[in-house]
Write a protein that holds these residues in place. Structure first.
Motif, short mmCIF file in Angstrom:
data_model
loop_
_atom_site.label_atom_id
_atom_site.label_comp_id
_atom_site.label_asym_id
_atom_site.label_seq_id
_atom_site.Cartn_x
_atom_site.Cartn_y
_atom_site.Cartn_z
N GLN A 1 -38.19 74.74 10.41
CA GLN A 1 -36.88 75.16 10.86
C GLN A 1 -37.03 76.11 12.03
OE1 GLN A 1 -34.70 76.71 7.52
NE2 GLN A 1 -34.52 74.70 6.58
N LEU A 2 -36.02 76.14 12.87
CA LEU A 2 -36.02 76.99 14.05
C LEU A 2 -34.59 77.37 14.36
CD1 LEU A 2 -37.59 78.13 16.57
CD2 LEU A 2 -37.07 75.95 17.69
N THR A 3 -34.40 78.60 14.79
CA THR A 3 -33.08 79.06 15.21
C THR A 3 -33.11 79.36 16.70
OG1 THR A 3 -32.62 80.01 13.05
CG2 THR A 3 -31.30 80.83 14.87
N LEU A 4 -32.13 78.83 17.42
CA LEU A 4 -31.93 79.16 18.84
C LEU A 4 -30.69 80.03 18.94
CD1 LEU A 4 -32.47 75.67 20.52
CD2 LEU A 4 -34.16 77.47 20.10
N ARG A 5 -30.73 80.98 19.85
CA ARG A 5 -29.62 81.93 20.00
C ARG A 5 -29.32 82.11 21.48
NH1 ARG A 5 -27.86 86.42 16.87
NH2 ARG A 5 -27.15 88.10 18.20
N VAL A 6 -28.05 81.93 21.83
CA VAL A 6 -27.59 82.13 23.21
C VAL A 6 -26.57 83.27 23.19
CG1 VAL A 6 -26.39 81.09 25.17
CG2 VAL A 6 -27.95 79.70 23.78
N GLU A 7 -26.85 84.31 23.95
CA GLU A 7 -25.93 85.45 24.01
C GLU A 7 -24.98 85.28 25.19
OE1 GLU A 7 -27.22 89.21 23.00
OE2 GLU A 7 -28.50 88.42 21.40
N LEU A 8 -23.70 85.54 24.95
CA LEU A 8 -22.67 85.36 25.97
C LEU A 8 -22.00 86.70 26.25
CD1 LEU A 8 -21.07 82.14 24.47
CD2 LEU A 8 -22.77 82.28 26.29
N THR A 9 -21.87 87.01 27.52
CA THR A 9 -21.22 88.25 27.94
C THR A 9 -19.93 87.90 28.67
OG1 THR A 9 -22.40 88.29 30.03
CG2 THR A 9 -23.45 89.41 28.17
N MET A 10 -19.26 88.90 29.18
CA MET A 10 -18.00 88.68 29.91
C MET A 10 -18.20 87.75 31.11
SD MET A 10 -15.50 89.97 28.37
CE MET A 10 -14.20 90.05 29.58
N GLU A 11 -19.41 87.71 31.67
CA GLU A 11 -19.66 86.84 32.81
C GLU A 11 -19.68 85.36 32.40
OE1 GLU A 11 -22.07 89.58 32.26
OE2 GLU A 11 -20.52 90.70 33.29
N ASN A 12 -19.88 85.09 31.11
CA ASN A 12 -19.97 83.71 30.61
C ASN A 12 -18.61 83.25 30.09
OD1 ASN A 12 -22.89 85.05 29.34
ND2 ASN A 12 -22.96 83.47 30.88
N ARG A 13 -17.59 83.23 30.94
CA ARG A 13 -16.24 82.85 30.52
C ARG A 13 -15.78 81.61 31.26
NH1 ARG A 13 -14.21 86.22 26.34
NH2 ARG A 13 -15.61 87.98 26.36
N ASP A 14 -14.95 80.80 30.58
CA ASP A 14 -14.37 79.64 31.24
C ASP A 14 -13.05 80.05 31.88
OD1 ASP A 14 -12.51 79.75 29.14
OD2 ASP A 14 -12.49 77.59 28.87
N LYS A 15 -12.31 79.08 32.40
CA LYS A 15 -11.06 79.38 33.12
C LYS A 15 -9.99 79.97 32.21
CE LYS A 15 -9.24 74.66 32.86
NZ LYS A 15 -10.11 73.91 32.08
N ASN A 16 -10.09 79.77 30.90
CA ASN A 16 -9.12 80.35 29.96
C ASN A 16 -9.63 81.65 29.34
OD1 ASN A 16 -7.20 78.22 30.20
ND2 ASN A 16 -8.56 76.95 28.96
N ASN A 17 -10.67 82.22 29.95
CA ASN A 17 -11.27 83.47 29.52
C ASN A 17 -11.94 83.36 28.14
OD1 ASN A 17 -12.02 86.07 30.22
ND2 ASN A 17 -10.35 86.98 29.06
N LEU A 18 -12.42 82.17 27.79
CA LEU A 18 -13.16 81.97 26.55
C LEU A 18 -14.66 82.03 26.85
CD1 LEU A 18 -11.22 78.97 24.97
CD2 LEU A 18 -10.97 81.41 24.45
N PRO A 19 -15.46 82.57 25.93
CA PRO A 19 -16.91 82.50 26.13
C PRO A 19 -17.32 81.04 26.25
CG PRO A 19 -16.35 83.82 24.20
CD PRO A 19 -15.09 83.18 24.68
N GLU A 20 -18.23 80.74 27.17
CA GLU A 20 -18.57 79.35 27.47
C GLU A 20 -20.07 79.11 27.37
OE1 GLU A 20 -17.48 78.16 31.40
OE2 GLU A 20 -17.89 76.05 31.00
N VAL A 21 -20.42 77.98 26.75
CA VAL A 21 -21.80 77.54 26.63
C VAL A 21 -21.79 76.01 26.74
CG1 VAL A 21 -21.77 77.39 24.09
CG2 VAL A 21 -23.90 77.88 25.24
N PRO A 22 -22.85 75.40 27.26
CA PRO A 22 -22.85 73.94 27.35
C PRO A 22 -22.93 73.28 25.97
CG PRO A 22 -24.80 74.85 28.42
CD PRO A 22 -24.02 75.99 27.88
N SER A 23 -22.32 72.13 25.86
CA SER A 23 -22.37 71.35 24.62
C SER A 23 -23.75 70.72 24.45
CB SER A 23 -21.31 70.25 24.66
OG SER A 23 -21.45 69.39 23.55
N VAL A 24 -24.21 70.66 23.20
CA VAL A 24 -25.45 69.94 22.89
C VAL A 24 -25.14 68.64 22.14
CG1 VAL A 24 -26.93 71.98 22.98
CG2 VAL A 24 -25.91 71.29 20.79
#
Length: 164
Positions: free
Chosen positions: A81-104
């Motif tokens: 097993q392995l855990t991946l973690r992506v931290e999102l800050t205010m700079e990582n926002r979409d146009k609706n001001n939601l935290p954004e990360v690419p889909s896997v």
């Protein structure tokens, strides 16, 4: 698993692959811009073969205004097993001001529903998701109930929600 860390660091850069100390399972923190490539590599490389995405969840660090998206991977043949973690800050926002990360979801089909749940309850936007919409709540629900700053509405379409 140390070979895995070294392998990922040599392929994606030492500055991009950061192992987290402690915890019950190996955890790696990585930036969102290499997430899909790392996931695809972990799935396709015969040394690792992380063929199953067990879960995706999000962590709200209120009031710091940052989030983490956590991916729990499993290699069924190798029983790892392995855990991946992506931290999102205010700079990582979409146009609706939601935290954004690419889909896997292009890597593991199970990501489809996990990402929809994280979107629905925590307001994480998964760019490139094929059908990102609410999965548990009505489409017109306001807010994201698992966020720490969420407040229950008084009513929904005239139906009282809060009890006395």
């Amino acid at each position: 698993m140390n070979n895995l860390i070294q392998d990922l660091q040599s392929k994606f850069g030492v500055e991009n692959i950061q192992p987290m100390e402690g915890g019950l399972q190996q955890t790696i923190t990585l930036p969102k811009d290499i997430l899909v490539d790392v996931c695809r590599y972990l799935r396709d490389d015969s040394k690792y073969y992380f063929d199953f995405l067990s879960n995706i969840t999000a962590v709200d660090y209120f009031p710091e205004n940052r989030f983490a998206v956590v991916y729990n991977l499993a290699s069924l043949p190798f029983q790892r097993q392995l855990t991946l973690r992506v931290e999102l800050t205010m700079e990582n926002r979409d146009k609706n001001n939601l935290p954004e990360v690419p889909s896997v979801s292009s890597v593991w089909r199970t990501a489809d529903w996990h990402e929809r749940e994280a979107f629905d309850l925590m307001g994480i936007f998964f760019s490139g998701h094929p059908d990102l919409r609410r999965i548990l709540l009505p489409d017109d629900w306001q807010g994201f109930p698992l966020r720490k700053d969420y407040e229950d509405p008084e009513s929904y379409h005239g139906i009282p929600i809060k009890g006395e």
